[in-house]
Every structure is written in C-alpha cells, then in structure tokens.
Design a protein around this motif. Structure first.
Motif, PDB file in Angstrom:
ATOM      1  N   ALA A 117       0.815  -1.221   0.000  1.00  0.00           N
ATOM      2  CA  ALA A 117       0.000   0.000   0.000  1.00  0.00           C
ATOM      3  C   ALA A 117       0.849   1.272   0.000  1.00  0.00           C
ATOM      4  N   PRO A 118       1.823   1.399   0.914  1.00  0.00           N
ATOM      5  CA  PRO A 118       2.680   2.593   0.824  1.00  0.00           C
ATOM      6  C   PRO A 118       3.472   2.636  -0.471  1.00  0.00           C
ATOM      7  N   ALA A 119       3.862   1.451  -0.970  1.00  0.00           N
ATOM      8  CA  ALA A 119       4.634   1.411  -2.212  1.00  0.00           C
ATOM      9  C   ALA A 119       3.812   1.915  -3.384  1.00  0.00           C
ATOM     10  N   ILE A 120       2.535   1.541  -3.421  1.00  0.00           N
ATOM     11  CA  ILE A 120       1.668   1.988  -4.515  1.00  0.00           C
ATOM     12  C   ILE A 120       1.542   3.505  -4.496  1.00  0.00           C
ATOM     13  N   LEU A 121       1.282   4.071  -3.308  1.00  0.00           N
ATOM     14  CA  LEU A 121       1.154   5.522  -3.203  1.00  0.00           C
ATOM     15  C   LEU A 121       2.455   6.220  -3.596  1.00  0.00           C
ATOM     16  N   ALA A 122       3.576   5.674  -3.103  1.00  0.00           N
ATOM     17  CA  ALA A 122       4.866   6.287  -3.424  1.00  0.00           C
ATOM     18  C   ALA A 122       5.168   6.180  -4.912  1.00  0.00           C
ATOM     19  N   CYS A 123       4.882   5.020  -5.489  1.00  0.00           N
ATOM     20  CA  CYS A 123       5.171   4.822  -6.913  1.00  0.00           C
ATOM     21  C   CYS A 123       4.320   5.733  -7.784  1.00  0.00           C
ATOM     22  N   VAL A 124       3.041   5.879  -7.427  1.00  0.00           N
ATOM     23  CA  VAL A 124       2.167   6.769  -8.203  1.00  0.00           C
ATOM     24  C   VAL A 124       2.709   8.193  -8.171  1.00  0.00           C
ATOM     25  N   TYR A 125       3.119   8.632  -6.966  1.00  0.00           N
ATOM     26  CA  TYR A 125       3.613  10.002  -6.849  1.00  0.00           C
ATOM     27  C   TYR A 125       4.942  10.186  -7.572  1.00  0.00           C
ATOM     28  N   PHE A 126       5.904   9.285  -7.293  1.00  0.00           N
ATOM     29  CA  PHE A 126       7.242   9.478  -7.839  1.00  0.00           C
ATOM     30  C   PHE A 126       7.316   9.158  -9.330  1.00  0.00           C
ATOM     31  N   LEU A 127       6.592   8.147  -9.790  1.00  0.00           N
ATOM     32  CA  LEU A 127       6.605   7.850 -11.230  1.00  0.00           C
ATOM     33  C   LEU A 127       5.856   8.922 -12.012  1.00  0.00           C
ATOM     34  N   GLY A 128       4.730   9.397 -11.436  1.00  0.00           N
ATOM     35  CA  GLY A 128       4.039  10.523 -12.083  1.00  0.00           C
ATOM     36  C   GLY A 128       4.921  11.750 -12.098  1.00  0.00           C
ATOM     37  N   GLY A 129       5.619  11.986 -10.994  1.00  0.00           N
ATOM     38  CA  GLY A 129       6.533  13.117 -10.947  1.00  0.00           C
ATOM     39  C   GLY A 129       7.671  12.978 -11.938  1.00  0.00           C
ATOM     40  N   LEU A 176       7.537  11.473 -14.829  1.00  0.00           N
ATOM     41  CA  LEU A 176       6.989  11.779 -16.157  1.00  0.00           C
ATOM     42  C   LEU A 176       6.909  13.289 -16.349  1.00  0.00           C
ATOM     43  N   LEU A 177       6.349  13.998 -15.364  1.00  0.00           N
ATOM     44  CA  LEU A 177       6.242  15.452 -15.475  1.00  0.00           C
ATOM     45  C   LEU A 177       7.619  16.108 -15.516  1.00  0.00           C
ATOM     46  N   PHE A 178       8.545  15.579 -14.727  1.00  0.00           N
ATOM     47  CA  PHE A 178       9.892  16.126 -14.714  1.00  0.00           C
ATOM     48  C   PHE A 178      10.571  15.941 -16.068  1.00  0.00           C
ATOM     49  N   SER A 179      10.386  14.779 -16.683  1.00  0.00           N
ATOM     50  CA  SER A 179      10.989  14.520 -18.000  1.00  0.00           C
ATOM     51  C   SER A 179      10.407  15.451 -19.049  1.00  0.00           C
ATOM     52  N   ILE A 180       9.085  15.673 -18.998  1.00  0.00           N
ATOM     53  CA  ILE A 180       8.459  16.603 -19.949  1.00  0.00           C
ATOM     54  C   ILE A 180       8.993  18.009 -19.733  1.00  0.00           C
ATOM     55  N   ARG A 181       9.096  18.396 -18.477  1.00  0.00           N
ATOM     56  CA  ARG A 181       9.609  19.723 -18.159  1.00  0.00           C
ATOM     57  C   ARG A 181      11.044  19.900 -18.652  1.00  0.00           C
ATOM     58  N   CYS A 182      11.869  18.844 -18.481  1.00  0.00           N
ATOM     59  CA  CYS A 182      13.254  18.901 -18.936  1.00  0.00           C
ATOM     60  C   CYS A 182      13.347  18.976 -20.452  1.00  0.00           C
ATOM     61  N   ALA A 183      12.416  18.309 -21.145  1.00  0.00           N
ATOM     62  CA  ALA A 183      12.430  18.316 -22.609  1.00  0.00           C
ATOM     63  C   ALA A 183      12.207  19.719 -23.160  1.00  0.00           C
ATOM     64  N   PHE A 184      11.413  20.526 -22.465  1.00  0.00           N
ATOM     65  CA  PHE A 184      11.087  21.860 -22.966  1.00  0.00           C
ATOM     66  C   PHE A 184      11.956  22.949 -22.355  1.00  0.00           C
ATOM     67  N   LYS A 185      12.289  22.812 -21.080  1.00  0.00           N
ATOM     68  CA  LYS A 185      12.994  23.891 -20.385  1.00  0.00           C
ATOM     69  C   LYS A 185      14.377  23.501 -19.892  1.00  0.00           C
ATOM     70  N   GLY A 186      14.744  22.237 -20.063  1.00  0.00           N
ATOM     71  CA  GLY A 186      16.021  21.787 -19.548  1.00  0.00           C
ATOM     72  C   GLY A 186      15.909  21.344 -18.096  1.00  0.00           C
ATOM     73  N   ILE A 187      16.973  20.729 -17.602  1.00  0.00           N
ATOM     74  CA  ILE A 187      16.972  20.222 -16.229  1.00  0.00           C
ATOM     75  C   ILE A 187      17.098  21.385 -15.253  1.00  0.00           C
ATOM     76  N   PRO A 188      16.173  21.487 -14.296  1.00  0.00           N
ATOM     77  CA  PRO A 188      16.314  22.546 -13.277  1.00  0.00           C
ATOM     78  C   PRO A 188      17.513  22.253 -12.381  1.00  0.00           C
ATOM     79  N   ARG A 189      18.460  23.148 -12.357  1.00  0.00           N
ATOM     80  CA  ARG A 189      19.696  22.916 -11.631  1.00  0.00           C
ATOM     81  C   ARG A 189      19.537  23.252 -10.145  1.00  0.00           C
ATOM     82  N   ASP A 190      19.879  22.303  -9.319  1.00  0.00           N
ATOM     83  CA  ASP A 190      19.870  22.521  -7.882  1.00  0.00           C
ATOM     84  C   ASP A 190      21.309  22.741  -7.444  1.00  0.00           C
ATOM     85  N   GLU A 191      21.586  23.929  -6.926  1.00  0.00           N
ATOM     86  CA  GLU A 191      22.964  24.318  -6.627  1.00  0.00           C
ATOM     87  C   GLU A 191      23.610  23.393  -5.594  1.00  0.00           C
ATOM     88  N   GLU A 192      22.864  23.001  -4.575  1.00  0.00           N
ATOM     89  CA  GLU A 192      23.441  22.121  -3.555  1.00  0.00           C
ATOM     90  C   GLU A 192      23.777  20.753  -4.127  1.00  0.00           C
TER      91      GLU A 192
END
Length: 413
Positions: free
Chosen positions: A24-36, A38-54
C-alpha cells in the motif's frame, strides 16, 4: 475492522495482510514518484533540467547520477514548501529524522520489515531537508551541523543493528556487520580528510545510496516473502538481503577508495620508476616464476636424487626466495641498493609474511563454516596487499630511503 487493526499492531498478520502492509505505501509512493518523473521529464524536454545548486556542489555517483538527484529534489518540492512555511526549526527535523530512523531499527529487529523500511526512507527524506531548511533561513550553524551528522550515524547504526539482530542466527549477520563497518567508515574518512585539509567526497555508496538501497529493499521485501514463502515463521526477506549485501560490499569499497585517496594526497611524493599497475604486474610475475622454480627443484631433488621431501622443500623455498628477490630487484623496482642489506630486509618481510599467513589461516579456520580454501586465498590476498607489496616497495627496494639513512649516519673522523 478492530481485529485487523490489532493484528497490524501486534504483527500477527496473514500472508495477504503482509503483502498489503508493504504494497500500500509502495503503490502511493510509486504513483507520486513515477508521475513526478513523467512530469519532470516533460519539463526537462522543454525547459532543460532545473539545476539545484546544492546537488551540483555535492556531486553525483555512478549509482545515482545528476539527473536522478535533480529529479528527487524537484519532486519533493511540495513537501519542502510545506515544511518551510510551517516554521519548524531545522534541528526539530533532524531530531524527528533521528527518532524515525532509530524506530526503523527497532521495527526491523522485531521482523517488521515493511514498517522499518518505510520509516528509514522517510527519515532519509527529512535528513535531506533539515540542512536545506537551515541554509534557506540563514540559520545554519556548527551546532546544527554536528547534531545532524551525529544523528545520521545513530540512524544508520540503528538500521543495521536491527537487521543484525533479526539475522543473528544466519549467515546474513556477517554482511550486516560489514555494512555497519563500511557505513561508519565512509563518513569518518571524509571527516578525517576535511580535518587534515583534504576533500574526499568520491565514492559510489554514499548516504543517499545507502538509504535508497536499504530502505527500498527492506520495505518491499515482505511482498516476495508472502508470495513465495507465506508459511515461513522467520522469513529471510531476500530482497532485503540483496540490498544489505550490496551496501556491505560497496560501502567498504567506497571507504577503502576514500582512504587510499586520502593517504596518497597526504603522503610525501616519491619518484616511481613505473606505474603502480606495472609494479603489481611485475611483482606477480616474480612470485609466479619463483614458485615454478621452487616446485621444479623439489621435483628434481625428490624424484631424481632421492632427497627427503621435507629437506627438498627447504632447498626449493630458498631458491624461490632468491629468484623472487632477483626479479623484483632487477625488473620490478630497478633497484641499485646494497644487496646484503636488501637480502636481510627481504628475509624479514618473507618471514613475517609466513607467520601472518599461518596465523590468519589458523584464526579463520576456527570457524568451521568457512571453507579452508577460501580462507587460504583470502588471507594470502590480504597479507600480500597490506604487508608484502608495500614493504617490498618502501622498505626492501626503496633506494631513496636507504640513501637518506646513509646520509644521516655520522661519518668516521
């Protein structure tokens, strides 16, 4: 409903309940992180990887590269924002992370792998956030850094102690103890290096990797156990075992590579006739040729001349030592030092090496579960790299050290 709640609290779970407590926790975590992702990859395709200085300052590893690290801090941004706006002090997050991590160890010792794994993962997420919270609010100070570092050691130790307790009657106890050793040495070598003015941050198995492999392995392991071994009263949790063994090997490898880099940086520079790989290769060839010469002479003395095998072994070993010394002097180290002094030192190294090998084998064979052949090779390898090779390089065939010694001696009037 009440019965199910009591069963969950007491750990008296059916196979299906064990699956769902892990899944149950794995399903919730997977939905959030895998969905994230996908959105992160789309965002990177258009705007590039957001750089985290740390993240850029901390670097990446072979196991978790920059893309995944930037993605992780991007996907937990909502939780980060909530905690930042809540006003919770960074030290409170450090303490909460420590409490959850120690609780994870207690849960694992009791066999609650799903609970322990998820507690450890959440403790790791909070540990990532506390320092960032302090720096964002400009509240970072040495006391907070010390608190965070010490609590991290407690969390890692509690996790591995819990696993060691659970596996105390099995062979997995050894990897658990090795992982505990490696996880302690990796940050220690880094801290020691920083204290000496040397930065040693490299290595494949750093804390983020340890949290991911140990946390995910333990949290998801009950699923496999409930599916394939539902009647086991004390399941092995093989997914956790794989993660534990991997962390044990890689954390110690990381600690050794950091230690080697630290010593190389601090050690006085010396002129090498050839690279370390070449030295190792020629040294190994010298050992092989010496062994063949030793064996061939023993055969001749016993089979053709009728000498007793014991005496033939002594003569053969002497020839092998002379051949090994000669090849190393001429080819491996290209030494021009005094032969008598080198032979005496070579005899000291060879004699102590024999004692170390014999003693190591004798000690390890006190444990009958270890095959003597494995023990023999393990001891030989450790003694060779920790004693024979360094002493031959720095003590027996080190011409510069001999020259310095001669210069320091008072000359006769």
């Amino acid at each position: 409903m009440l019965e199910n709640l009591m069963a969950w609290l007491t750990g008296n779970l059916s196979p299906s309940a064990r699956i769902w407590t892990a899944l149950a926790p794995a399903i919730l975590a997977c939905v959030y992180f895998l969905g994230g992702l996908l959105l992160f990859s789309i965002r990177c395709a258009f705007k590039g990887i957001p750089r985290d200085e740390e993240t850029l300052k901390r670097g990446s590893t072979v196991l978790v590269g920059f893309f995944l690290r930037h993605y992780f801090f991007w996907v937990i941004q909502p939780l980060w924002t909530v905690i930042l706006r809540s006003g919770l002090p960074a030290n409170a997050l450090s303490m909460l992370s420590g409490l959850l991590g120690i609780s994870a160890g207690v849960a694992l010792a009791a066999g609650r792998f799903a609970l322990g794994g998820w507690l450890f993962l959440f403790a790791g997420i909070l540990d990532v956030m506390d320092g960032r919270i302090a720096r964002t609010r400009k509240e970072a100070n040495p006391a907070g850094a010390a608190l965070d570092s010490v609590l991290d050691r407690y969390v890692d130790s509690a996790m591995l102690m819990g696993l060691a307790w659970y596996y105390r009657d099995t062979w997995v106890l050894l990897p658990a103890l090795m992982a505990l050793l490696g996880s302690s040495l990796v940050p220690y070598v880094r801290a020691k290096g920083e204290g000496l003015g040397v930065s040693v941050r490299d290595g494949a198995m750093q804390r983020l990797e340890r949290v991911l492999f140990l946390g995910a392995g333990t949290a998801l392991s009950p699923i496999l156990e409930a599916v394939f071994w539902p009647e086991e009263k004390h399941p092995m949790h093989w997914l956790a075992v794989v993660g534990l063994v991997f962390v044990a090997v890689m954390s110690n490898y990381t600690a050794i590579t950091r230690f080697r880099a630290l010593v190389r940086t601090l050690a006085p520079k010396r002129q090498e006739a050839r690279s370390e790989k070449a030295i190792l290769g020629f040294n190994a060839v010298a050992g092989a040729v010496a062994t063949l010469a030793d064996f061939a002479l023993v055969l001749v003395l016993v089979e053709w001349l009728g000498m007793l095998p014991a005496w033939a072994t002594v003569v053969g070993a002497t020839l092998g030592a002379v051949v090994n010394y000669s090849i190393n002097r001429v080819l491996t180290f290209k030494s021009r030092g005094a032969v008598a002094r080198q032979m005496a030192r070579y005899a000291v190294v060879s004699g102590t090496s024999a004692l170390l090998n014999a003693g190591g084998v004798a000690l390890l064979t006190l444990h009958p579960q270890l095959a003597y052949t494995l023990v023999w090779w393990l001891v030989r390898g450790v003694v060779y790299f920790a004693w024979n090779l360094p002493l031959q390089r720095d003590y027996v065939f080190n011409d510069s050290a001999s020259d310095s010694l001669m210069e320091q001696r008072p000359h006769a009037a």
